[in-house]
Design a protein around this motif. Structure first.
Motif, PDB file in Angstrom:
ATOM      1  N   GLU A   1      10.286  49.385 -18.616  1.00 41.19           N
ATOM      2  CA  GLU A   1       9.260  48.626 -19.346  1.00 41.19           C
ATOM      3  C   GLU A   1       8.924  47.277 -18.720  1.00 41.19           C
ATOM      4  O   GLU A   1       7.909  46.672 -19.064  1.00 41.19           O
ATOM      5  N   PHE A   2       9.747  46.807 -17.765  1.00 39.97           N
ATOM      6  CA  PHE A   2       9.473  45.491 -17.175  1.00 39.97           C
ATOM      7  C   PHE A   2       8.723  45.625 -15.855  1.00 39.97           C
ATOM      8  O   PHE A   2       9.059  46.478 -15.044  1.00 39.97           O
TER       9      PHE A   2
ATOM     10  N   PRO B   1      10.144  39.417 -15.196  1.00 39.49           N
ATOM     11  CA  PRO B   1       9.960  38.381 -16.215  1.00 39.49           C
ATOM     12  C   PRO B   1      10.832  38.677 -17.431  1.00 39.49           C
ATOM     13  O   PRO B   1      11.125  39.844 -17.713  1.00 39.49           O
ATOM     14  N   GLU B   2      11.229  37.625 -18.154  1.00 36.26           N
ATOM     15  CA  GLU B   2      12.002  37.861 -19.383  1.00 36.26           C
ATOM     16  C   GLU B   2      11.116  38.504 -20.447  1.00 36.26           C
ATOM     17  O   GLU B   2      11.580  39.301 -21.250  1.00 36.26           O
ATOM     18  N   ASP B   3       9.836  38.144 -20.432  1.00 34.33           N
ATOM     19  CA  ASP B   3       8.879  38.740 -21.366  1.00 34.33           C
ATOM     20  C   ASP B   3       8.246  39.960 -20.688  1.00 34.33           C
ATOM     21  O   ASP B   3       7.560  39.817 -19.682  1.00 34.33           O
ATOM     22  N   ARG B   4       8.488  41.135 -21.248  1.00 35.62           N
ATOM     23  CA  ARG B   4       8.048  42.349 -20.555  1.00 35.62           C
ATOM     24  C   ARG B   4       6.531  42.459 -20.448  1.00 35.62           C
ATOM     25  O   ARG B   4       6.014  43.230 -19.651  1.00 35.62           O
ATOM     26  N   GLY B   5       5.795  41.676 -21.271  1.00 40.74           N
ATOM     27  CA  GLY B   5       4.333  41.717 -21.195  1.00 40.74           C
ATOM     28  C   GLY B   5       3.766  40.774 -20.150  1.00 40.74           C
ATOM     29  O   GLY B   5       2.562  40.729 -19.938  1.00 40.74           O
ATOM     30  N   ALA B   6       4.629  39.996 -19.493  1.00 42.60           N
ATOM     31  CA  ALA B   6       4.136  39.010 -18.522  1.00 42.60           C
ATOM     32  C   ALA B   6       3.894  39.671 -17.160  1.00 42.60           C
ATOM     33  O   ALA B   6       4.356  40.782 -16.908  1.00 42.60           O
TER      34      ALA B   6
ATOM     35  N   MET C   1      12.529  32.504 -18.421  1.00 42.85           N
ATOM     36  CA  MET C   1      11.250  32.766 -17.747  1.00 42.85           C
ATOM     37  C   MET C   1      11.293  34.058 -16.905  1.00 42.85           C
ATOM     38  O   MET C   1      10.419  34.890 -16.969  1.00 42.85           O
ATOM     39  N   PHE C   2      12.404  34.196 -16.107  1.00 43.27           N
ATOM     40  CA  PHE C   2      12.556  35.423 -15.307  1.00 43.27           C
ATOM     41  C   PHE C   2      14.014  35.603 -14.921  1.00 43.27           C
ATOM     42  O   PHE C   2      14.820  34.671 -15.052  1.00 43.27           O
TER      43      PHE C   2
ATOM     44  N   VAL D   1       5.027  33.471 -12.647  1.00 46.26           N
ATOM     45  CA  VAL D   1       5.012  34.269 -13.879  1.00 46.26           C
ATOM     46  C   VAL D   1       3.770  33.867 -14.687  1.00 46.26           C
ATOM     47  O   VAL D   1       3.453  32.678 -14.773  1.00 46.26           O
TER      48      VAL D   1
ATOM     49  N   GLU E   1      10.697  25.430 -19.843  1.00 43.66           N
ATOM     50  CA  GLU E   1      11.385  26.694 -19.505  1.00 43.66           C
ATOM     51  C   GLU E   1      11.731  26.807 -18.024  1.00 43.66           C
ATOM     52  O   GLU E   1      12.224  27.845 -17.586  1.00 43.66           O
TER      53      GLU E   1
END
Ligand SMILES: CC(C)(COP(=O)(O)OP(=O)(O)OC[C@H]1O[C@@H](n2cnc3c(N)ncnc32)[C@H](O)[C@@H]1OP(=O)(O)O)[C@@H](O)C(=O)NCCC(=O)NCCS
Length: 232
Positions: free
Chosen positions: A91-92, A108-113, A1-2, A230, A189
Motif C-alpha cells: 500500500e505504500f 512516506p509514513e502517510d501511505r497517500g503521500a 515524514m518518511f 515528500v 516534522e
C-alpha cells in the motif's frame, strides 16, 4: 515524514559478480535480472532491491515476509512499486536510488503521500551539468560556494532528481523547471539529522501542483548526499 534504508555493497559479497544470493529474489525478479546484461546495471539493480526489501520487511510487523516473497518491480514509466506474495500490491509508494557502492529506498509514513528519493556522490563533475541543467540562480549558488562547490552541485542535482521521481517523471521534465534553494525554512516534522531545502516546481510540470505541499530534506552520509522529497 518518511522511513528509509541505506545499504552498502560491502554487505553483499555476491554483488561484485552481479549475482543474486539464494532466497533473495522472487521468480519475477529472477527473470528481470536475467535480462540485465551489464555488470554495473546488475549491481545497482540488486542494491536497490536489497534496500527496498529491507525497508518493506522492517515495516511489515513482527512476522515479516521472506525476501523472495517481495517483488520490487517497475511501472512502464520506470516508477518502482512492490508486490507482496499472497497480498498483492503493497500500500505504500516507494522510491529507489543507487550508486555503485550504496542503495537507498524510502517510503512516506502517510501511505497517500508521494515520495522521491535520490543519492549522489560528492565528486568533481563536468561543468556542463550546471550550464545545461541548473537555473541561473542555482549556478550562482555553485560559483559562490568556493571549495564546497562539489557538495553544492550534488545537493542541487540530488534535490532535482528526488522531486522528478516524486512527480513520476524522471528526466522527461526540464530540470530547470525545478528550482532549488539551499536554505529551506525549518519545519516541525523535519526528521532529526536532516536539513530542509526550499524547492519550487515550475508551472510547466505536467503533474498535480505539488509545490505548496512539498517537503524536501537532505543529509550527508559517507561522501554521499541523500535527498528525500515528500508531498501530500
Ligand atoms: C529516473 C531517473 C531520474 C533516475 O536517475 P538516476 O540518477 O540515473 O538513477 P537512480 O539510481 O537515482 O534512480 C534509479 C531508480 O529511479 C526509479 N525510477 C525510474 N524512473 C522513474 C520515474 N519515472 N519516476 C520515479 N522513479 C523512477 C527506479 O526505481 C530506478 O531504479 P530501478 O530501475 O533499479 O528500479 C532517470 O533514470 C530518468 O529520468 N530516466 C528517464 C526516464 C526513463 O528512462 N525511465 C525508464 C523507463 S523504463
Amino acid at each position: 515524514m518518511f522511513r528509509y534504508v541505506l545499504v552498502r555493497a560491502s554487505e553483499y559479497p555476491l554483488l561484485d559478480s552481479g549475482q543474486a544470493w539464494p532466497g533473495f529474489l522472487s521468480s519475477r525478479e529472477d527473470a528481470i535480472l536475467a535480462g540485465l546484461q551489464f555488470l554495473p546495471r546488475r549491481r545497482k539493480w540488486l542494491l536497490g532491491r536489497a534496500a527496498a526489501k529491507r525497508l518493506v520487511r522492517q515495516l511489515s510487523g513482527p512476522q515479516p515476509v521472506a525476501e523472495a516473497g517481495i517483488s520490487v518491480l517497475n511501472r512502464p514509466s520506470g516508477e518502482p512499486f512492490v508486490l507482496v506474495e499472497g497480498r498483492g500490491e503493497w500500500e505504500f509508494p516507494i522510491s529507489i536510488s543507487h550508486r555503485s557502492e550504496v542503495g537507498l529506498a524510502a517510503v512516506p509514513e502517510d501511505r497517500g503521500a508521494r515520495i522521491g528519493a535520490d543519492i549522489e556522490t560528492v565528486e568533481p563533475r563536468d561543468p556542463a551539468l550546471v550550464r545545461q541543467f541548473f537555473t541561473s540562480g542555482e549556478a550562482e549558488l555553485v560559483v559562490s560556494s568556493g571549495e564546497a562547490a562539489d557538495e553544492v552541485v550534488a545537493r542541487i542535482w540530488s534535490a532535482k532528481e528526488a522531486v522528478l521521481k516524486l512527480l513520476g517523471l524522471g528526466l522527461r521534465l526540464d530540470t530547470r523547471g525545478i528550482a532549488v534553494n539551499l536554505h529551506g525554512e525549518p519545519f516541525l516534522e523535519c526528521p532529526a539529522g536532516w536539513q530542509p531545502l526550499a524547492v519550487k516546481v515550475g508551472v510547466e510540470a505536467p503533474a498535480p501542483p505539488v509545490s505548496r505541499l512539498l517537503r524536501v530534506v537532505w543529509r550527508c552520509e559517507a561522501n554521499h548526499v541523500l535527498t528525500v522529497a515528500v508531498a501530500g
